[in-house]
Design a protein around this motif. Structure first.
Motif, PDB file in Angstrom:
ATOM      1  N   ALA A 264      -4.603   4.949   9.998  1.00  0.00           N
ATOM      2  CA  ALA A 264      -5.999   4.607  10.061  1.00  0.00           C
ATOM      3  C   ALA A 264      -6.362   3.466   9.301  1.00  0.00           C
ATOM      4  N   TRP A 265      -5.710   3.118   8.064  1.00  0.00           N
ATOM      5  CA  TRP A 265      -5.865   2.099   7.198  1.00  0.00           C
ATOM      6  C   TRP A 265      -5.499   0.881   8.065  1.00  0.00           C
TER       7      TRP A 265
ATOM      8  N   ALA B  42       0.783  -1.228  -0.017  1.00  0.00           N
ATOM      9  CA  ALA B  42      -0.223  -0.023   0.093  1.00  0.00           C
ATOM     10  C   ALA B  42       1.082   1.260   0.077  1.00  0.00           C
ATOM     11  N   SER B  43       0.379   2.315  -0.355  1.00  0.00           N
ATOM     12  CA  SER B  43       1.094   3.709  -0.576  1.00  0.00           C
ATOM     13  C   SER B  43       0.222   4.717   0.255  1.00  0.00           C
ATOM     14  N   PHE B  44       0.655   5.570   0.928  1.00  0.00           N
ATOM     15  CA  PHE B  44      -0.046   6.708   1.450  1.00  0.00           C
ATOM     16  C   PHE B  44       0.659   7.838   1.526  1.00  0.00           C
TER      17      PHE B  44
ATOM     18  N   VAL C 190       5.099  -0.996   3.301  1.00  0.00           N
ATOM     19  CA  VAL C 190       4.127   0.082   2.754  1.00  0.00           C
ATOM     20  C   VAL C 190       4.858   1.311   2.521  1.00  0.00           C
ATOM     21  N   LEU C 191       4.568   2.263   1.608  1.00  0.00           N
ATOM     22  CA  LEU C 191       4.969   3.540   1.551  1.00  0.00           C
ATOM     23  C   LEU C 191       4.523   4.566   2.413  1.00  0.00           C
ATOM     24  N   ILE C 192       5.158   5.511   2.837  1.00  0.00           N
ATOM     25  CA  ILE C 192       4.401   6.753   3.415  1.00  0.00           C
ATOM     26  C   ILE C 192       5.217   7.726   2.916  1.00  0.00           C
ATOM     27  N   ALA C 193       4.661   8.514   2.120  1.00  0.00           N
ATOM     28  CA  ALA C 193       5.171   9.718   1.422  1.00  0.00           C
ATOM     29  C   ALA C 193       6.546   9.450   0.631  1.00  0.00           C
ATOM     30  N   ASP C 194       6.502   8.202  -0.002  1.00  0.00           N
ATOM     31  CA  ASP C 194       7.105   7.393  -0.647  1.00  0.00           C
ATOM     32  C   ASP C 194       8.474   6.965   0.176  1.00  0.00           C
TER      33      ASP C 194
END
Length: 198
Positions: free
Chosen positions: A76-77, A66-68, A90-94
């Motif tokens: 939240a996800w 996933a990416s956020f 997962v990616l958070i701000a890439d």
């Protein structure tokens, strides 16, 4: 050989090895491998397993689920998932983060992980190919990448003379630009998806 035949032959091999295993511990370990193949088959994940094996054989960056844009969105996800994966990237701000879930403790956690930095460092050590495109600004590079109808899985580009890796994560339909300046010089950890101890 297709994945169905390969997994069938692998199960046959594991059954033969189990019959010859000298200790109960080795038999148990072979049972785990056999059960893992049965799990893949019985849960209808053969094609996902095939895709994963192709990913491992490629030189693509580590797979993400996933990416956020923000950590708040990612949290939240994660909290909304009824049964999160035990571990995944997962990616958070890439930026790569490791998702860790302990079902017994009902503990869910996201924390930064340097797996991409090690990946980029390995690419540098192997030697970068010539860039496929050059851009003056990140905005120009992002516009080019977004307009690619069939984006490359990965391509080296330059932005203001600095090398970047343009990556398309096909399983989540996400495009990202990673500067090679993020690269770590050391060796990659042996088990990047190992769940942290509590």
């Amino acid at each position: 050989m297709n994945s169905r035949k390969l997994t069938s032959k692998a199960k046959e091999l594991l059954a033969e090895l189990r019959a010859k295993a000298p200790s109960e511990e080795q038999q148990e370990l072979l049972d785990v491998l056999f059960d893992a193949l049965l799990f893949i088959d019985s849960t209808g994940q053969l094609y996902a397993f095939e895709d994963y094996r192709q990913h491992l054989a490629s030189n693509d960056p580590p797979r993400v689920v996933a990416s956020f844009d923000t950590r708040e969105e990612a949290e939240a996800w994660l909290q909304a998932l009824p049964e999160p994966p035990s571990s995944a990237y997962v990616l958070i701000a890439d930026r790569y983060h490791l998702l860790s879930y302990n079902r017994e403790l009902k503990h869910r956690r996201l924390f930064p992980h340097p797996v991409l930095e090690y990946f980029l460092g390995a690419r540098i050590r192997d030697g970068l190919p010539p860039p496929v495109a050059s851009f003056a600004t990140k905005q120009e590079a992002e516009a080019w990448f977004e307009n690619e109808a069939a984006p490359p899985q990965q391509a080296v580009i330059t932005i203001s003379g600095e090398p970047h890796l343009a990556v398309y994560h096909p399983n989540i339909h996400h495009r990202a630009l990673y500067p090679f300046s993020m690269a770590a010089a050391g060796e990659e950890p042996q088990a990047p998806l190992e769940e942290p101890s509590e």
